[in-house]
Design a protein around this motif. Structure first.
Motif, PDB file in Angstrom:
ATOM      1  N   GLU A 195      -8.300  -8.401   3.498  1.00 16.85           N
ATOM      2  CA  GLU A 195      -8.963  -7.147   3.866  1.00 16.85           C
ATOM      3  C   GLU A 195      -8.234  -6.431   5.000  1.00 16.85           C
ATOM      4  OE1 GLU A 195     -11.628  -5.533   2.392  1.00 16.85           O
ATOM      5  OE2 GLU A 195     -11.139  -7.009   0.855  1.00 16.85           O
ATOM      6  N   CYS A 214      -6.864  -4.132  11.117  1.00 17.46           N
ATOM      7  CA  CYS A 214      -5.439  -3.877  10.933  1.00 17.46           C
ATOM      8  C   CYS A 214      -4.656  -4.668  11.966  1.00 17.46           C
ATOM      9  CB  CYS A 214      -5.117  -2.391  11.008  1.00 17.46           C
ATOM     10  SG  CYS A 214      -5.365  -1.652  12.607  1.00 17.46           S
ATOM     11  N   THR A 257      -5.261  -4.355   6.834  1.00 20.31           N
ATOM     12  CA  THR A 257      -4.146  -3.436   6.625  1.00 20.31           C
ATOM     13  C   THR A 257      -3.063  -3.819   7.617  1.00 20.31           C
ATOM     14  OG1 THR A 257      -5.639  -1.677   5.926  1.00 20.31           O
ATOM     15  CG2 THR A 257      -3.428  -1.017   6.627  1.00 20.31           C
ATOM     16  N   LEU A 273      -9.441   2.964   4.323  1.00 19.88           N
ATOM     17  CA  LEU A 273      -8.804   1.837   5.025  1.00 19.88           C
ATOM     18  C   LEU A 273      -9.156   1.801   6.508  1.00 19.88           C
ATOM     19  CD1 LEU A 273      -5.238   2.089   3.448  1.00 19.88           C
ATOM     20  CD2 LEU A 273      -7.095   0.541   2.794  1.00 19.88           C
ATOM     21  N   ILE A 278       0.849  -1.187   0.000  1.00 21.40           N
ATOM     22  CA  ILE A 278       0.000   0.000   0.000  1.00 21.40           C
ATOM     23  C   ILE A 278       0.888   1.242   0.000  1.00 21.40           C
ATOM     24  CG2 ILE A 278      -1.673   1.370   1.297  1.00 21.40           C
ATOM     25  CD1 ILE A 278      -2.795  -1.281   2.392  1.00 21.40           C
ATOM     26  N   ARG A 290      -1.296  -4.946   2.469  1.00 20.35           N
ATOM     27  CA  ARG A 290      -2.649  -5.478   2.583  1.00 20.35           C
ATOM     28  C   ARG A 290      -2.558  -6.997   2.573  1.00 20.35           C
ATOM     29  NH1 ARG A 290      -7.173  -2.910  -0.923  1.00 20.35           N
ATOM     30  NH2 ARG A 290      -6.220  -1.275   0.271  1.00 20.35           N
TER      31      ARG A 290
END
Length: 122
Positions: A47, A96, A49, A91, A28, A44
């Motif tokens: 889905e 994450c 981060t 995002l 990213i 990534r």
């Protein structure tokens, strides 16, 4: 001109990014600088981060790179990640995690620590 240390760091980050890409992650951003900290790699994984801290040590004699990601460093990474997500609202709603790539030796051997720490650890 970048110092030898800066060149080595950039080379290790490039190797870490290639390693993660081979594992199926997509890049990213790289070297995203925010108040108080820098995010080495942002990737990534499906889905999710993934904020990746890349730590290089010539020798693992003092605990290696992963051991240097102490509470203070983790807090800086969390703050930088929050600022990154605020700047990228698309995002911000996704899951994450924080990973660490521990690189040591010459040539560097890469060790990937998935989910190395969590927000509640900071």
């Amino acid at each position: 001109m970048p110092s030898e240390r800066a060149r080595r760091g950039a080379a290790v980050e490039t190797a870490a990014q290639a390693y993660l890409r081979q594992a199926g992650l997509s890049p990213i951003s790289r070297n995203a600088r925010y108040r108080g900290g820098e995010l080495d790699l942002i990737m990534r994984d499906g889905e999710t981060t993934v904020f990746v801290e890349v730590r290089y040590r010539a020798s693992a004699g003092f605990g290696g790179g992963a051991a240097s990601v102490d509470l203070r460093k983790r807090r800086k990474l969390v703050l930088a990640a929050q600022l990154f997500l605020a700047a990228h609202p698309d995002l911000a709603e996704r899951p994450c995690r924080f990973d660490v790539i521990d690189a040591s030796g010459d040539p560097p051997q890469l060790h990937w620590l998935r989910d190395a720490f969590r927000l509640e650890d900071c």
